[in-house]
Write a protein that holds these residues in place. Sequence first.
Motif, PDB file in Angstrom:
ATOM      1  N   ARG A  88      92.645   6.731  71.059  1.00 50.03           N
ATOM      2  CA  ARG A  88      91.581   7.730  70.918  1.00 50.03           C
ATOM      3  C   ARG A  88      92.160   9.129  70.824  1.00 50.03           C
ATOM      4  O   ARG A  88      91.703   9.952  70.016  1.00 50.03           O
ATOM      5  CB  ARG A  88      90.608   7.628  72.095  1.00 50.03           C
ATOM      6  CG  ARG A  88      89.609   6.486  71.991  1.00 50.03           C
ATOM      7  CD  ARG A  88      88.518   6.612  73.037  1.00 50.03           C
ATOM      8  NE  ARG A  88      89.047   6.377  74.377  1.00 50.03           N
ATOM      9  CZ  ARG A  88      89.063   5.186  74.957  1.00 50.03           C
ATOM     10  NH1 ARG A  88      88.622   4.130  74.305  1.00 50.03           N
ATOM     11  NH2 ARG A  88      89.524   5.053  76.193  1.00 50.03           N
ATOM     12  N   HIS A  89      93.155   9.414  71.658  1.00 50.22           N
ATOM     13  CA  HIS A  89      93.776  10.737  71.655  1.00 50.22           C
ATOM     14  C   HIS A  89      94.389  11.029  70.296  1.00 50.22           C
ATOM     15  O   HIS A  89      94.205  12.121  69.726  1.00 50.22           O
ATOM     16  CB  HIS A  89      94.845  10.794  72.748  1.00 50.22           C
ATOM     17  CG  HIS A  89      95.570  12.101  72.829  1.00 50.22           C
ATOM     18  ND1 HIS A  89      96.807  12.315  72.250  1.00 50.22           N
ATOM     19  CD2 HIS A  89      95.230  13.287  73.412  1.00 50.22           C
ATOM     20  CE1 HIS A  89      97.191  13.542  72.478  1.00 50.22           C
ATOM     21  NE2 HIS A  89      96.261  14.154  73.183  1.00 50.22           N
ATOM     22  N   CYS A  90      95.102  10.059  69.748  1.00 54.48           N
ATOM     23  CA  CYS A  90      95.754  10.255  68.458  1.00 54.48           C
ATOM     24  C   CYS A  90      94.722  10.417  67.341  1.00 54.48           C
ATOM     25  O   CYS A  90      94.854  11.298  66.483  1.00 54.48           O
ATOM     26  CB  CYS A  90      96.677   9.069  68.161  1.00 54.48           C
ATOM     27  SG  CYS A  90      97.759   9.314  66.736  1.00 54.48           S
ATOM     28  N   ALA A  91      93.682   9.584  67.356  1.00 57.22           N
ATOM     29  CA  ALA A  91      92.648   9.668  66.330  1.00 57.22           C
ATOM     30  C   ALA A  91      91.924  11.015  66.382  1.00 57.22           C
ATOM     31  O   ALA A  91      91.587  11.601  65.348  1.00 57.22           O
ATOM     32  CB  ALA A  91      91.647   8.521  66.496  1.00 57.22           C
ATOM     33  N   ASP A  92      91.680  11.523  67.569  1.00 56.07           N
ATOM     34  CA  ASP A  92      91.027  12.830  67.711  1.00 56.07           C
ATOM     35  C   ASP A  92      91.895  13.932  67.121  1.00 56.07           C
ATOM     36  O   ASP A  92      91.387  14.858  66.471  1.00 56.07           O
ATOM     37  CB  ASP A  92      90.740  13.126  69.182  1.00 56.07           C
ATOM     38  CG  ASP A  92      89.612  12.278  69.748  1.00 56.07           C
ATOM     39  OD1 ASP A  92      88.860  11.678  68.948  1.00 56.07           O
ATOM     40  OD2 ASP A  92      89.488  12.206  70.983  1.00 56.07           O
ATOM     41  N   LEU A  93      93.203  13.869  67.349  1.00 55.13           N
ATOM     42  CA  LEU A  93      94.091  14.906  66.843  1.00 55.13           C
ATOM     43  C   LEU A  93      94.220  14.850  65.318  1.00 55.13           C
ATOM     44  O   LEU A  93      94.275  15.890  64.649  1.00 55.13           O
ATOM     45  CB  LEU A  93      95.486  14.773  67.480  1.00 55.13           C
ATOM     46  CG  LEU A  93      95.580  15.228  68.941  1.00 55.13           C
ATOM     47  CD1 LEU A  93      96.920  14.828  69.539  1.00 55.13           C
ATOM     48  CD2 LEU A  93      95.390  16.741  69.042  1.00 55.13           C
ATOM     49  N   ASP A 147      93.202   4.645  75.342  1.00 57.94           N
ATOM     50  CA  ASP A 147      93.119   6.101  75.472  1.00 57.94           C
ATOM     51  C   ASP A 147      94.119   6.793  74.553  1.00 57.94           C
ATOM     52  O   ASP A 147      93.828   7.865  73.997  1.00 57.94           O
ATOM     53  CB  ASP A 147      93.360   6.509  76.920  1.00 57.94           C
ATOM     54  CG  ASP A 147      92.113   6.385  77.783  1.00 57.94           C
ATOM     55  OD1 ASP A 147      91.054   5.997  77.226  1.00 57.94           O
ATOM     56  OD2 ASP A 147      92.182   6.664  78.984  1.00 57.94           O
ATOM     57  N   GLY A 156      91.988  13.654  63.301  1.00 60.08           N
ATOM     58  CA  GLY A 156      90.684  13.961  62.722  1.00 60.08           C
ATOM     59  C   GLY A 156      90.093  12.810  61.931  1.00 60.08           C
ATOM     60  O   GLY A 156      90.751  11.815  61.634  1.00 60.08           O
ATOM     61  N   GLU A 157      88.831  12.966  61.584  1.00 57.55           N
ATOM     62  CA  GLU A 157      88.114  11.953  60.817  1.00 57.55           C
ATOM     63  C   GLU A 157      88.633  11.933  59.380  1.00 57.55           C
ATOM     64  O   GLU A 157      88.573  12.929  58.661  1.00 57.55           O
ATOM     65  CB  GLU A 157      86.611  12.260  60.834  1.00 57.55           C
ATOM     66  CG  GLU A 157      85.740  11.160  60.282  1.00 57.55           C
ATOM     67  CD  GLU A 157      85.716   9.938  61.188  1.00 57.55           C
ATOM     68  OE1 GLU A 157      85.573   8.822  60.660  1.00 57.55           O
ATOM     69  OE2 GLU A 157      85.838  10.112  62.418  1.00 57.55           O
ATOM     70  N   TRP A 179      93.635   2.504  60.348  1.00 58.84           N
ATOM     71  CA  TRP A 179      94.339   2.363  61.617  1.00 58.84           C
ATOM     72  C   TRP A 179      94.738   0.907  61.826  1.00 58.84           C
ATOM     73  O   TRP A 179      93.889   0.014  61.801  1.00 58.84           O
ATOM     74  CB  TRP A 179      93.466   2.832  62.783  1.00 58.84           C
ATOM     75  CG  TRP A 179      93.358   4.328  62.845  1.00 58.84           C
ATOM     76  CD1 TRP A 179      92.396   5.098  62.268  1.00 58.84           C
ATOM     77  CD2 TRP A 179      94.249   5.218  63.505  1.00 58.84           C
ATOM     78  NE1 TRP A 179      92.641   6.426  62.526  1.00 58.84           N
ATOM     79  CE2 TRP A 179      93.769   6.530  63.292  1.00 58.84           C
ATOM     80  CE3 TRP A 179      95.408   5.040  64.256  1.00 58.84           C
ATOM     81  CZ2 TRP A 179      94.401   7.654  63.797  1.00 58.84           C
ATOM     82  CZ3 TRP A 179      96.044   6.158  64.769  1.00 58.84           C
ATOM     83  CH2 TRP A 179      95.548   7.445  64.541  1.00 58.84           C
TER      84      TRP A 179
END
Length: 374
Positions: A30-35, A27, A37-38, A44
Amino acid sequence: MRCAYFDAGVCRSCTWMGRPHGEQVADKERHCADLLGERADLRWLPPVTGRESRYRNKAKMVVGGSAEHPRLGILDAGGRGIDLQGCGLYPGTLAASFPLLAAFVTRANLTPYDVPTRTGELKNLLVTQSPDGELMVRFVLRSQEPVARIRKHLPWLLDAVPQLRVVSVNLLPDHRAVLEGDREIPLTETQTLRMRVNGIDLHLRPQSFFQTNTEVAAALYRHATSWVEELAPASVWDLYCGVGGFALHVAAPGREVVGIETSVEAIASATQSASARGLSGVRFAAGDATQFALAAESAPELVIVNPPRRGIGDELSRWLEDSDVRHVVYSSCNAASLARDLAVMPSLRPRRAQVLDMFPQTPHYEVLTLLERV
């Protein structure tokens, strides 16, 4: 990990308590990747994990109850002390010191500070354990009135806790929701706690910051150092350097390293560590990281930043964007502020990122990012 305090509703500080550790880490990624961005050019790396219990090297214990029956832990909603001496986050030597420190409170007749009535003296006990199992204890008091009693009974404490190396009093006269004040009174001849990390001795003074999780912090320094060694810069700045963890790890013959930190105590610790290792190419100075950068005549090849949760901010981000710094190693404990800073310096693209589970049982984490100028 299970916690009786959490299950009983006594303490909910670890908001993710009871969740599988692997799920927590996933989690956080995912949180870090969402912040962030793509980003097609961002790689990673596998997350860094450590122990999910007994990982905290520092206990910040509010003292409640009475001198005869002190409670070490946190405050409840009414401002009264809740005893958490059995908390599973603390390693053995640190946890074993709690009942002895409670006994010392009684022996020295240290009246716990009562928040609702604003009476009493002893506010907090701050206890730090080194990787070698040695301890630093700080008594946070409202005034100097109990200092003489602490000095009188200190030989008993040093005998009862043989791992104890550094003892001091911190004065916090104001009624504020903070852990410590500005003034420190040393009570032992030894005034620094040696934190041996990756074979490097970091000297921690009472008011100096050090990462909460020694095992994961060691990995953080190793991974950042490997990136720096791969790039082989001739000059490095370590901004928000603390006690010099990154700077001392990346020091190498022929490389100029400068560490900047606002805390005078931390800079004294870092300077002591560099001197003990005979590092002539490393220097530390107390000051504001942004102002240091703005006043500099030239920029280094690589900058390391390890800011507090607020991030480095717009001004330093703009300076980095406009500078000729080729690479930035950004260690962040708040991916939201990291994302804001990255938006201000689009010419410095994230190439690598790695989540480090510095704070198991909570949603918090550290993320290490390598930025490269395009």
